[in-house]
Every structure is written in C-alpha cells, then in structure tokens.
Scaffold this active site. Sequence first.
Site, PDB file in Angstrom:
ATOM      1  N   THR B 145      55.774  54.819  63.167  1.00 40.07           N
ATOM      2  CA  THR B 145      54.947  53.788  62.392  1.00 40.07           C
ATOM      3  C   THR B 145      53.981  53.014  63.682  1.00 40.07           C
ATOM      4  O   THR B 145      54.301  52.868  64.461  1.00 40.07           O
ATOM      5  CB  THR B 145      55.815  52.541  61.839  1.00 40.07           C
ATOM      6  OG1 THR B 145      57.077  53.168  61.157  1.00 40.07           O
ATOM      7  CG2 THR B 145      55.339  51.466  61.245  1.00 40.07           C
ATOM      8  N   GLU B 146      52.531  53.178  62.981  1.00 42.82           N
ATOM      9  CA  GLU B 146      51.824  52.418  63.806  1.00 42.82           C
ATOM     10  C   GLU B 146      51.727  52.994  65.329  1.00 42.82           C
ATOM     11  O   GLU B 146      51.104  52.123  66.323  1.00 42.82           O
ATOM     12  CB  GLU B 146      51.872  50.707  63.890  1.00 42.82           C
ATOM     13  CG  GLU B 146      52.011  50.178  62.107  1.00 42.82           C
ATOM     14  CD  GLU B 146      50.655  50.411  61.534  1.00 42.82           C
ATOM     15  OE1 GLU B 146      49.543  50.406  62.456  1.00 42.82           O
ATOM     16  OE2 GLU B 146      50.683  50.287  60.341  1.00 42.82           O
ATOM     17  N   MET B 147      52.174  54.353  65.638  1.00 37.54           N
ATOM     18  CA  MET B 147      51.895  54.771  66.870  1.00 37.54           C
ATOM     19  C   MET B 147      53.180  54.145  67.715  1.00 37.54           C
ATOM     20  O   MET B 147      52.637  54.177  69.096  1.00 37.54           O
ATOM     21  CB  MET B 147      50.395  54.784  67.329  1.00 37.54           C
ATOM     22  CG  MET B 147      49.796  55.640  66.506  1.00 37.54           C
ATOM     23  SD  MET B 147      49.588  57.302  67.184  1.00 37.54           S
ATOM     24  CE  MET B 147      48.928  58.088  65.853  1.00 37.54           C
TER      25      MET B 147
END
Lengths: 437, 463
Positions: B145-147
């Site tokens: 998630t979101e890197m």
Amino acid sequence: MKVLMFGWEFPPHISGGLGTASYGLTRGLAHYDDVNVLFVVPKAYGDEDRSAVDNIIGASDVPITRKQVKFEDLQKKVDYFEVDSSLIPYVGPEEFYKLTQQKVSSRSRFIQTDSEGRLPFTGKYGADLLQEIARYALVAEVIAQENEFDLIHAHDWLAYPAGIAAKKASGKPLVVHVHATDFDRSGGSVNPSVYAIEREGMEAADKVITVSNLTRNIVIDKYGIDPAKVVTVYNAVEPVERKPRLGITKGVDEKIVTFLGRITMQKGPEYFIEAAHQVLRRMDNVRFVMAGSGDMMNKMIKRSAQLGITDRFHFTGFLKGDDVFDMFRLSDVYVMPSVSEPFGISPLEAMMSDVPVIISKQSGVAEILTHAIKVDFWDINAMADAIYSILKYPALPKMFKKHGRIEVDHLQWRHSAAHVRQVYLSALGQPISNSNA
Amino acid sequence: MKSVCLYFQIHQPFRYRKYRFFDIGNDHYYYDDYANETILRKVANNCYLPANKVLLEQLKKHKGRFKIALSISGIALEQFELYAPEVLHSFQELADTGYVEFLSETYSHSLVSLFDGESFERQVKDHDDKIETYFGQRPTVFRNTEMIYSDDIGDKVYKMGFKAMLTEGAKHVLGWKSPNFLYCNAVNPRLKVLMRNYKLSDDISFRFSNKGWNEYPLTAEKFVNWMNALDKNEEMINLFMDYETFGEHQTKDSGIFDFLKNFPEVALNSGEFTFDTPSEIVDKYQPISAVHVPHPISWADEERDLSAWLGNELQEEAFGKLYDLKDRMLRCTDPVMIKDWNYLQISDHMYYMCTKFFSDGEVHMYFNPYSSPYEAFINYMNVLSDFRIRLNALVPESETDREIAALKEVIDEKEDRLTKAEEELRNLKKKLKEAKGATLPKVEKKKTTKKTTAKSKTKSKSN
C-alpha cells in the site's frame, strides 16, 4: 497619529465580546509608538446619578469624566473619557425597554415619570435609546472640538452617530468598526431605525472595518457599501494567565458541556438544548450547562423541562469576570451554536483554557480556526455527534488541547492592531509603512 | 539498453456515509453508496476505460515489445463488480494480451503490514486469490500500500514467497545512489527491491499539465530525451504512478492520453529502451547493493514517510483501536463481518484524518470527502464503535474469552497426560511382549523411551 475612539464599554464594566474586543484592540494599538488613542465611552454601569436620563439634553449639561488608563506592562497611557449615559450595549430599542424596566422597580425617581402617564408604553423608552444615541453624538461633537486628533474610530452602531458628528465637527477621516449588524442581532427582522443609523455610519465612513468576511459580505450586500472600503480585521484574544481559584472543582465525576453567552435568538441556544437531548439519550455521565441570561432564557428552561432533561441540564444565569474562566475550567466541551456570529471571541477564550470547541459555520471565528469542529447551527445531529465524540474518543480532546492552544496563542491583538493601523494609514491617505511594535 | 518499467496503481476506497453516534448499535450499514458509485463511474469514464483502451491498442500493436505492470486493490475490484463490470472486463482484456503483469498487495489497500504478520499474510493471500480468479495469474512481485516499505516488511514479504518488491526511491534512503538500478533487501538479500524514479514519475503524474512548469508542455519525445540523457551505465527506469494520472489528475484536454499513446512508440524507436515488467527485471539484472530502510518509507508527500496515515494522535488512536480487534477477527467467520472489517482497514480512512494541511494540503483535499480531519475521525470512530458491538456479539469480549482459553488449557493438559499414559501403556505392553519372547535387542528399546520423554517435554513447554 492621534485617534479619537468611540466605544461603549471599557474594563471593568465589560458585559461581552465588544468590550473585550475594543479593549484588546486599544491595548494592541498601544504597542505602536505612532498611534495614540483617546477613548470615549458612555458610562453605563456603576453610576449613581441617572437623572440625566430625563433631563433636557444640551451639550454643556453633559458631565464628562476624564481619566487616564495605564497599561501595566506598557509605558503608555490611553486617555479615556466616560460619558454619563444609560446606553447599554447589545440591545435593540425593545430590549432596552425591558432592561430599564427592571431598574425602574428599584428606583423611586422613575415613578415620578410615571405620573406623566408615559411610562407604560414601549415607545417611550424605545425612543429614548435613539435619543441617547443622539445625545452621545452631541457629546462627541463637544469632545471633537476640544481635542486634537487625526482620525476618528467608532465601534458599532451606537457610536456611529458620535463618529459622524465628530467627523462633521473636525473634518477628520472616520473609520467605523462593525462588530455586529442588526441582521445578526435580530435574526433577519431588522429594525429600520437601527438599520438607518448603521447604514449612515458606514456610508459616512472613509473606511469600514469588519470582524470577519461573513460580516463584510453583509455590509456589502445588505448595506450596499462599496467593497473597496470594507476591510476585514479579525479579532484576537488577550493571553492571560489565570490561576485556578481555590475551592472551584468539579463536584462530580462527569463530563460537562457548556454553552456560554447571551440566551438570545442570535446565539442559537435552542439548538444546544436539542443537541443535548440527543446526547443524553445515549450517554449518562454528562451534564449540560447554559451559562448566561437573555430574553429566551425562560423559553429555554421550559423546553428543557419539556424534553425531561432538567436533571442533567443546568442554567447558571449571567456569569461575569472570573466566573467565566472558572466555568471554562470545569468544561470538557464548549459549544457556540450561534445563528449569526460576526466573530465570536468566546471560543478563543475556551481554547486558552484548553477546552475543545464546537462552533457554528455561521460564525466569523470559523474563518480562522482550524482546530475546532465546525457545524451548521441548525444541524443538531452533527452538533450532538461532535459533542459525543469529544467526550467518547480521548484522542480528540488530546489533539484539540495540543494544537488549539498553539493556534490561539498566535491570534494576538497586536497583530490585529497592526492591521487596523494600516487601515488608519490608508484612511489618512498615507503610504502603508511598517512600524516596529 | 535500459529497461523501462511502467507500473500503475489502481485503487478506490469505499467511503462511509455520515454515520452519527445515534446510529451506533442501531444501523449497521456504513457506506455512502451514492458517493461510491458516482465517483467510481466518474473515474471509470475519465480514466479507467479510456486509458485501458489506449493501453490495449499499444500492447497489441507492439506485440510484446511494450509491457506494463498493474496492481488493483481487492476493494477496487469489488467496486468494479458492483458499479462498473465493463471496467473489470477491459482489465481482463489487457491481461489476455499476455503482456501485463499483475502485482500483489493487501486486499484492502491497508496499513496492516506495519502491524501484524498474520493478518498481513491473510490479506495478501485474499488479494492474490482474487487476482488469480479474474486474471489467471498468481503475482510473484509485491507492491505494498502506497509503496510502504522497510527492511522488516521486505523480509516478511520474502517469507510469504515473493521474489521482489516495489518502493519509493526516497532521497533520504538512497542518498547519492541512483534509483535506476536493482537493489536488494538489507535483511534478506534474496528479496529484490525496485526503486521508483520519483523525478521522472512525478513529471508525468504531477507536473504534466502544470502550465507554470518550465518544461510545459511535456511530450513523449521530450520525455524520452530525458531518459536518454541518463547515465549510460544505469540499468532501468522505474516509472510508478497512480493510474488516475491518466484522465483524472491530468485531464483529457491536457493531452495525457496522447502522451500515453506515443510514449511506447517513441521509446522503442529510439532503440535505447526495452519495456520490462518487474519480474522480468528481477530475472534480467543483478542487484547492485542492499538498500537499508530501517524506518518505513512511502511514496506520499514531501516526507516520503507514514505521516499522512499515522502522523497524529487521531490516526494513532483510530489505528490502534482498529487493530485491537484483529485477534478476534481472525477467529470470526461471518462473511458480512469480514467484509466490513476489510473496508475498515482501507488506508484512505486514516488519510482523511491527516492534519498536515499546509504543505501537502492541496493533494490531501482533492481526495478527501470530509471538510476536516476531526470530522473524518468522528465518523470513523462511530463506525468502528458499532462494528465492535457487533463483534462482541459474535466473538465474546475478553472476560469470557479468557475463561474459554483457560478451560481449553485444562483440556490440552489432560489430553497430554492421556497420550503420555497411553505411551507408557504401550511401552509396558511391549516390555511384556519382550519378556515373553525375549528376542528384541536392548538398544532399540532405549531409543523409544528417549523419544517419548523428549516429546512429553516439548509438550509441557508449549503449555
């Protein structure tokens, strides 16, 4: 520059936001070496001699007391006049009648006027308030002739005619400061004579200062004032270290939710009661306090009885001075559900006491606060939800205390005063320069 | 020849309706169907459908010379099922070309990786199952998630069976190093790490239509020139971005679709670049060094950290209260509860509570259905309170829980004793047999007794 300022309250006789605001502003202006303030107020409290009320008024008859007020921490003095008058802030002619009516009962002097057969009619006292204003204007003219100054600054409608009179007498520029309009006070049913005075003041002014964009829009839309001369200067709050008074502690281990202000239509007390009712249906360890007094108080007491919440809903009556801060100290949430609030200093005071605040979107202060919950005044569900959440989820009050304090500490009168000073300079047609405080 | 790795993230949260405290315990439906449907339809029409169309054409046209990677959160897939099945179909068409790699992530686009290994694993599995159902491939590369990435998360991800992970080429992590190489995890070097080239990625995703930008307007030719100007020794260019870049953040009239259409052609024609998917890159290149990320990073905001989701007290409280329920949720089998639990974990809820108004406020406001973080918090906590009441009804609260656990322990203990007794009985029987027959050698007999004592020891320990 020397500023002749017409207000209507000055400490210690403060009954609400406007007195606090004009005092704070004057104090803020004292930071600037190039601004000197000459403050004029009608003396409304603590006066023994009220005979002037029934006298025929002539400028020479008006007793004027001149005092000098010295600010503790500043090496500056503000000249200060008291004009003996029965002007009472925040009232329209009708309410003025009620207030004086109460006083009549304790004063034999007024009974004599009764024999003239004029007392029972509201018209008499209503007209009187307008007469008072006119008289204040006459006094203003006298003061304007006797004193040297560069600029006139009048706070709110009772002082506008005084400002205009002073302008006519001296030819100096006039700045009017709109702390509220009759649209706020009356909830829409505007008194035409008040409106006329307000409009006349704004039109005569070289610059109009409004306390929020909300008020600025009213001034432009409803009074038809040229937007170019209307400037918003937000109010601030005086940082005061108040030590908790001994003996004032919460008697019960319960949460307290507070409404504090005049119990009038403008302040939206009925929405607070309805929201309280909603919350009380889901929570028991909470009490609601409505602090203040006003013409809707009896109606509110009745409503709380109707809803069957009187065991949890309390009325304190009018609170003054330190009582206000004690009330804040006991509170877990402060709610300001105003229907129309030009600014609203009290949430800032609550925040200074580390109390989380819920404010209506119809308030000027909502324009500058981030760390407050904002709801529409009519949205009692949202209001109840916000109250419940602050009491129920500990992270919220924690956040509000931490960030709210920082936010409110940045709202200082000296910043507002700096802005006002710039308005003065532009009214005088001088280039705007920054002066060191 | 450098590899160009194009990767797009697709996610849409389920937004909550205004859920008041009086709804708690009374109404268990939390979702704003109208908002969810209109937003999804809007994004589908502006972005997913037209962008998929462009990509499909290009994938077909270049016959394997152009490739992309996608990750679609489980939550987004559910919304496609509900509101826009044709979007799902168009993604399937992309998958059918064989030139699209689907990456793994958490089902709910959640922050669970920061919190709990078991739930993390479960969510990743759920997601991969769903991807396999729809697109017929099981992901081998992970994108959190979101890197969000750290050494520990990378290690966990390797243990879950992934060979590589994508993350942000954050300046404070890489320092002087370039994101244009393959890296590996510092704890577990067998996990490869692809670092996002944020400069070039953001040129497209943030700056593309910014008229105040001195490089405006950006064309495919100009962009490929920039890629050509990179150091000759560098191996790859990782362009990772939100899929909504195409048509939503950068609108159609900005020419973003033309850019998307021309880019593969221009890049391929220059003869300097090949398009590779993350798993191909991992096979093709050797990691140049390990990347040390002791504290989690992400691709969000200026700080590239977690402060957008877990940066203030509100978020910490909500996050903590949410995952307080995780043990009980692992035991819960009610499908509706599991669904609501998945939706509760969507990271966007935390994002709405972010108080970093000032620096990145603009981006935050764009995505935010609430007018203040306080409002977002209140709504979320009300929903969570109701969810908790429901969970209590299904999986009893801790008091009873503990009682059951205690009773279970007693049973276990007794069972243990029983097996020991049985074993002893068997031994005795054996001995009896031996005594009767007296043929078996003595050594073997010793061995068996040793084994049983060792076994009983470990058992008593586990108790």
